[in-house]
Motif scaffolding. Structure first.
Motif, PDB file in Angstrom:
ATOM      1  N   GLY A  13       0.813  -1.196   0.000  1.00 45.02           N
ATOM      2  CA  GLY A  13       0.000   0.000   0.000  1.00 45.02           C
ATOM      3  C   GLY A  13       0.854   1.256   0.000  1.00 45.02           C
ATOM      4  N   ASN A  14       0.214   2.347  -0.297  1.00 42.60           N
ATOM      5  CA  ASN A  14       0.875   3.624  -0.353  1.00 42.60           C
ATOM      6  C   ASN A  14       0.088   4.579   0.544  1.00 42.60           C
ATOM      7  OD1 ASN A  14       1.107   6.416  -1.299  1.00 42.60           O
ATOM      8  ND2 ASN A  14       2.377   5.561  -2.934  1.00 42.60           N
ATOM      9  N   ILE A  15       0.747   5.164   1.534  1.00 41.49           N
ATOM     10  CA  ILE A  15       0.061   6.024   2.503  1.00 41.49           C
ATOM     11  C   ILE A  15      -0.620   7.202   1.820  1.00 41.49           C
ATOM     12  CG2 ILE A  15       2.133   7.355   3.047  1.00 41.49           C
ATOM     13  CD1 ILE A  15      -0.589   6.374   5.575  1.00 41.49           C
ATOM     14  N   LYS A  16      -0.060   7.694   0.731  1.00 38.98           N
ATOM     15  CA  LYS A  16      -0.688   8.811   0.015  1.00 38.98           C
ATOM     16  C   LYS A  16      -2.024   8.380  -0.586  1.00 38.98           C
ATOM     17  CE  LYS A  16       0.061  12.696  -2.909  1.00 38.98           C
ATOM     18  NZ  LYS A  16      -1.054  13.418  -2.375  1.00 38.98           N
ATOM     19  N   LYS A  17      -2.062   7.186  -1.171  1.00 37.76           N
ATOM     20  CA  LYS A  17      -3.327   6.672  -1.733  1.00 37.76           C
ATOM     21  C   LYS A  17      -4.354   6.434  -0.632  1.00 37.76           C
ATOM     22  CE  LYS A  17      -1.166   4.475  -5.695  1.00 37.76           C
ATOM     23  NZ  LYS A  17      -0.799   3.203  -6.323  1.00 37.76           N
ATOM     24  N   TYR A  18      -3.889   5.886   0.489  1.00 36.10           N
ATOM     25  CA  TYR A  18      -4.799   5.646   1.608  1.00 36.10           C
ATOM     26  C   TYR A  18      -5.352   6.960   2.136  1.00 36.10           C
ATOM     27  CZ  TYR A  18      -2.788   0.936   1.734  1.00 36.10           C
ATOM     28  OH  TYR A  18      -2.371  -0.320   1.431  1.00 36.10           O
ATOM     29  N   ALA A  19      -4.474   7.948   2.302  1.00 38.06           N
ATOM     30  CA  ALA A  19      -4.909   9.254   2.802  1.00 38.06           C
ATOM     31  C   ALA A  19      -5.925   9.867   1.852  1.00 38.06           C
ATOM     32  CB  ALA A  19      -3.714  10.190   2.971  1.00 38.06           C
ATOM     33  N   ASP A  20      -5.655   9.765   0.577  1.00 40.85           N
ATOM     34  CA  ASP A  20      -6.562  10.335  -0.414  1.00 40.85           C
ATOM     35  C   ASP A  20      -7.956   9.728  -0.281  1.00 40.85           C
ATOM     36  OD1 ASP A  20      -7.042  12.034  -2.742  1.00 40.85           O
ATOM     37  OD2 ASP A  20      -7.196  10.152  -3.857  1.00 40.85           O
ATOM     38  N   GLU A  21      -8.035   8.408  -0.215  1.00 41.79           N
ATOM     39  CA  GLU A  21      -9.341   7.748  -0.129  1.00 41.79           C
ATOM     40  C   GLU A  21     -10.014   7.944   1.225  1.00 41.79           C
ATOM     41  OE1 GLU A  21     -11.442   3.404  -0.570  1.00 41.79           O
ATOM     42  OE2 GLU A  21      -9.605   3.797  -1.682  1.00 41.79           O
ATOM     43  N   ILE A  22      -9.271   7.756   2.295  1.00 42.51           N
ATOM     44  CA  ILE A  22      -9.866   7.825   3.630  1.00 42.51           C
ATOM     45  C   ILE A  22     -10.302   9.246   3.969  1.00 42.51           C
ATOM     46  CG2 ILE A  22      -9.403   7.570   6.104  1.00 42.51           C
ATOM     47  CD1 ILE A  22      -7.616   5.134   5.342  1.00 42.51           C
TER      48      ILE A  22
END
Length: 134
Positions: A13-22
């Motif tokens: 996973g990528n924290i930037k992608k997670y942050a974007d979605e969450i």
């Protein structure tokens, strides 16, 4: 975070992608608290999509220790452990709600803050149905 964001990819996973979605779908996560035994933690406070990894102090500390353990050993402290566990607790609760449509569930600690209890509340439809039977 990977499970919560329903990432089926086998890649890390990528924290930037997670942050974007969450943060786009659950902006109030930045205000969620974990409280117990006199400790109050707001693990996602200040989380920012533009600085996803840097804005979470415990995440930044985890990566610092992971990649340069000797130079960043002081970041391996109890505060960062509590924050990361608090984040995990919050995400697990959000995931439970997402999986079960659990607006009818309430999660809380007992009076000694030693165990958490999952209690299912009745839906409006269930209450109306029970009242019809009376």
């Amino acid at each position: 975070m990977k499970e919560f964001c329903e990432s089926s990819s086998r890649k890390k996973g990528n924290i930037k992608k997670y942050a974007d979605e969450i943060l786009k779908n659950y902006p109030n996560i930045t205000k969620q608290e974990v409280i117990g035994n006199g400790i109050r933690i707001i693990p996602f406070e200040g989380w920012d999509i533009e600085k996803a990894a840097q804005s979470l102090k415990w995440w930044k500390a985890y990566n610092s220790v992971k990649h340069e353990r000797i130079n960043n050993f002081n970041e391996a402290n109890l505060k960062n452990v509590f924050c990361s566990l608090g984040a995990l607790f919050i995400l697990n609760n959000y995931l439970l709600k997402k999986i079960t449509n659990a607006e009818f569930y309430m999660i809380y600690f007992d009076e000694n803050s030693s165990i958490f209890i999952l209690e299912r509340k009745k839906s409006v439809m269930e209450i109306a149905y029970e009242n019809m039977l009376v």
